[in-house]
Design an enzyme around this catalytic site. Structure first.
Site, short mmCIF file in Angstrom:
data_model
loop_
_atom_site.label_atom_id
_atom_site.label_comp_id
_atom_site.label_asym_id
_atom_site.label_seq_id
_atom_site.Cartn_x
_atom_site.Cartn_y
_atom_site.Cartn_z
CG ASP A 179 -2.20 0.62 0.90
OD1 ASP A 179 -3.29 -0.03 1.36
OD2 ASP A 179 -2.31 1.67 0.34
CG ASP B 230 -4.35 6.01 0.97
OD1 ASP B 230 -5.30 5.26 1.22
OD2 ASP B 230 -3.99 7.03 1.72
CD GLU C 75 -8.64 5.21 -1.43
OE1 GLU C 75 -7.84 5.82 -1.01
OE2 GLU C 75 -9.65 4.88 -0.76
CG HIS D 237 -8.90 -0.96 4.19
ND1 HIS D 237 -8.70 -1.00 2.68
CD2 HIS D 237 -8.49 0.23 4.54
CE1 HIS D 237 -8.29 0.23 2.58
NE2 HIS D 237 -8.01 0.95 3.68
CG ASP D 238 -11.18 2.40 3.64
OD1 ASP D 238 -10.87 3.14 2.71
OD2 ASP D 238 -10.88 2.51 4.55
O1 TEU Z 1 -9.25 6.00 2.11
C1 TEU Z 1 -9.52 7.51 1.59
C2 TEU Z 1 -11.02 7.76 1.58
O2 TEU Z 1 -11.74 7.87 2.66
C3 TEU Z 1 -11.69 7.67 0.36
O3 TEU Z 1 -12.51 6.67 0.25
C4 TEU Z 1 -12.31 9.15 0.28
O4 TEU Z 1 -11.53 9.99 0.76
C5 TEU Z 1 -13.47 9.19 1.02
O5 TEU Z 1 -14.42 7.68 1.20
C6 TEU Z 1 -14.68 10.00 0.26
O6 TEU Z 1 -14.98 9.60 -0.70
C7 TEU Z 1 -7.75 5.84 2.10
C8 TEU Z 1 -7.87 4.50 2.77
O7 TEU Z 1 -8.44 3.54 2.31
C9 TEU Z 1 -8.38 4.57 4.10
O8 TEU Z 1 -8.30 3.60 5.01
C10 TEU Z 1 -7.49 5.86 5.01
O9 TEU Z 1 -8.25 6.06 6.22
C11 TEU Z 1 -7.58 7.11 4.10
O10 TEU Z 1 -7.21 6.98 3.15
C12 TEU Z 1 -6.35 8.08 4.70
O11 TEU Z 1 -5.04 7.51 4.42
#
Ligand code: TEU
Ligand code: CA
Length: 574
Positions: free
Chosen positions: A97, A204, A261, A339-340
């Site tokens: 990552d 990320d 992402e 994971h989100d």
């Molecule tokens: O996620 C970023 C994040 O939250 C995106 O999905 C977007 O900013 C949000 O959903 C609005 O659409 C990444 C990682 O996957 C997450 O686990 C971290 O918490 C975040 O970045 C910060 O590094």
């Protein structure tokens, strides 16, 4: 020649929750290594490991304090080298990552930067002076909201300026306008690991590195909230493609893959700017069309279960799939979990009975595995893991996003029990925590994630005695066995599964999702009942040529009906 990653399935691992080899309650790299044969047996081609770097863990490792060392409980750099070797020895590739929009506030760079306004590394982060109200009250430089709620600025009393943090207070944004900062990132976060032989990165927040430099106030989109979402000012900024080209050149040196992402980017033309082959930037992206369905219009959690419609879901699937309709040189991904995200069966399937749970898990598997793009499977999705039980106390939620939201509601509502109950129900439905419960390996205490004396960092789901890898390995009708079959048929028919053109000829149908995938020589018909009642269908009119049923999740296959959450994949040789 099709690059390896186009027809690949990539398995995402969250190190904290996968396998704890030394019973300290925290997953670790030796634990992952001990499961490589299982991972290989799924029929996947690669793994993506979430951040294992040194970190104070305010955001589960997405707050990196040293790109070139490990969070000690996960292991050592040597363990990563062993994991790389273990993957390659099994014909698996490995992605790490890449978290370079921000570092941890514990990173040496930030400590130097915050030392004083004249520090050598001051400009490596984004510092701005305060604004003051008419009555002299100190205010942040603008009204931007952090993605984790609250102001996106934190006052540093020692050096008397604010620093920007789009995420947690402990995640200061790096200043990508500074060439020295970028160069240091490319070396420390990328080439240090590329030289060790990794096959690429998941990147990320890949579109947030270039912010609009005016740092003007965001439009007031949410009048009742003091801080405003600033995605339009921090995503896809003026220099982002210059930065992407720099990164692409480094990735190219190692022939490394990069999946970015890419939130808040609904226009295909903008997505293509990142993934068009001729751009030589990223290989592919995660788009949020599908997984953002059902989120609140202002705050992710301002929502309720089942507030989505099937036509909306189909429209969102089409949004991503149209990038791979044969008219572009771009590439994307197919995923329902990470994971989100909360667990897909809990969001779009059923837990009403063991039978409907298993059937809907298989139905959703057929949806995502029939889509074009590189397929991603998140740990536990292959056994149908579900959200934490609604009767767990809110204290079981460990994620900064969840904790901040609940505190925000408590403050805003003056500790109102009705508001807090609604907030808890929203977390029960959509919290990121649901994907972070320990992996369920067997029916032993702690589900085999850790030894029975260990106290896992996150509570194990109560259903582990009946929902676990060991039990499903022995059961040919299990979700796990189904996923293995599904990945096999996808591997055996890559053109139509991974590259076929998606066609939805009935986009307004509210209960049954029937779509086609077309390649030069084959057609897939995928018929999925998203409801918990029998649905009448007319598959006969579609299947007007000799066909083969590749997979289904029910025994009978009448062409005029689908049972609750029934799915089938038909293959026609054209
Ligand atoms: O996620 C970023 C994040 O939250 C995106 O999905 C977007 O900013 C949000 O959903 C609005 O659409 C990444 C990682 O996957 C997450 O686990 C971290 O918490 C975040 O970045 C910060 O590094
Ligand atoms: Ca451990």
């Amino acid at each position: 020649m099709t690059p390896w990653w186009k027809n690949a399935t990539i398995y995402q691992i969250y190190p904290a929750s996968y396998k704890d080899s030394n019973d300290d309650g925290i997953g670790d790299l030796p634990g992952i290594i001990s499961k490589l044969d299982y991972i290989k047996s799924l029929g996947v081609n690669a793994i993506w490991v979430c951040p294992m770097y040194d970190s104070p863990q305010h955001d589960m490792g997405y707050d990196v304090s040293n790109y070139e060392d490990l969070y000690a409980p996960y292991g050592t750099v040597a363990d990563v080298e062993a994991l790389i070797a273990g993957c390659h020895a099994r014909g698996l590739r490995i992605l790490l990552d890449l978290v370079i929009n921000h570092t941890s506030s514990e990173h040496a760079w930030f400590k130097e930067s915050r030392a004083s306004k004249t520090a050598a590394k001051r400009d490596w982060y984004i510092w701005r002076p305060a604004r003051y109200d008419a009555d002299g009250t100190r205010r942040p430089p603008n009204n931007w909201r952090s993605f984790f709620g609250g102001s996106a600025w934190e006052w540093d009393a020692a050096s008397e300026e604010y620093y920007l943090h789009l995420f947690a207070v402990q995640q200061p944004d790096l200043n990508w306008e500074n060439g020295d900062t970028r160069k240091a990132l490319y070396e420390s976060a990328m080439e240090f690991w590329l030289r060790k032989g990794i096959d690429g990165f998941r990147v990320d927040t890949v579109n947030m590195y270039s912010k609009e430099q005016s740092f003007r106030d965001a439009d007031i989109l949410d009048p009742v909230n003091e801080w405003q979402p600033a995605a339009s000012l921090v995503c896809n900024g003026p220099r982002i493609h210059e930065f992407m080209r720099e990164m692409g050149a480094i990735l190219g040196k190692y022939d490394a893959v990069a999946v970015g992402e890419l939130p808040n980017t609904p226009e295909i033309a903008d997505v293509l700017g990142y993934v068009s082959e001729k751009e030589k930037k990223l290989s592919m992206v995660f788009q949020f069309d599908i997984v953002d369905i059902g989120f609140g219009p202002d705050l992710r959690f301002n929502t309720a279960p089942r507030n989505w419609t099937l036509p909306d879901l189909r429209r969102r699937v089409r949004c991503t799939q149209r990038l791979m309709d044969g008219t572009t040189d771009g590439w994307s991904t197919a995923f329902l979990e990470n994971h989100d995200q909360a667990r897909s069966v809990s969001r779009w399937g059923s837990e009403a009975s063991p039978e409907l749970w298993a059937r809907s898990a298989k139905m959703l598997a057929m949806l995502v595995a029939s889509l074009s793009g590189t397929l991603y499977v998140y740990q536990g999705q292959e056994i149908g893991m579900v959200n934490a039980p609604a009767d767990w106390d809110v204290s079981e939620y460990k994620d900064v996003d969840s904790i901040n939201y609940y505190s925000f509601v408590r403050e805003k509502s003056g500790n109102d029990p009705v508001a807090l109950d609604a907030a808890k129900r929203s977390l029960d439905h959509l919290a990121r925590d649901h994907s972070r419960l320990p992996m369920q390996w067997d029916g032993s205490p702690n589900a085999g994630f850790a030894g029975e004396t260990a106290k896992p960092w996150m509570r194990v789901h109560d259903n582990y005695p009946t929902l676990n890898v060991e039990r499903q390995t022995l059961d040919q009708t299990s979700v796990l066995s189904f996923w293995r079959d599904l990945l096999r048929v996808r591997r055996e028919n890559p053109r139509v599964f991974a590259e076929g053109v998606f066609v939805d000829s009935d986009p307004l149908n509210e209960s049954v999702f029937v779509f086609e995938k077309r390649s030069e020589t084959q057609k897939l018909f995928v018929a999925l009942n998203f409801m918990d009642e029998v649905q009448a269908v007319d598959l006969k009119e579609k299947l007007d040529q000799p066909f083969q049923t590749l997979l289904g999740n029910c025994d009978e296959e009448p062409l005029d009906a689908l049972l609750p959450y029934e799915g089938r994949i038909y293959l026609v040789e054209v």
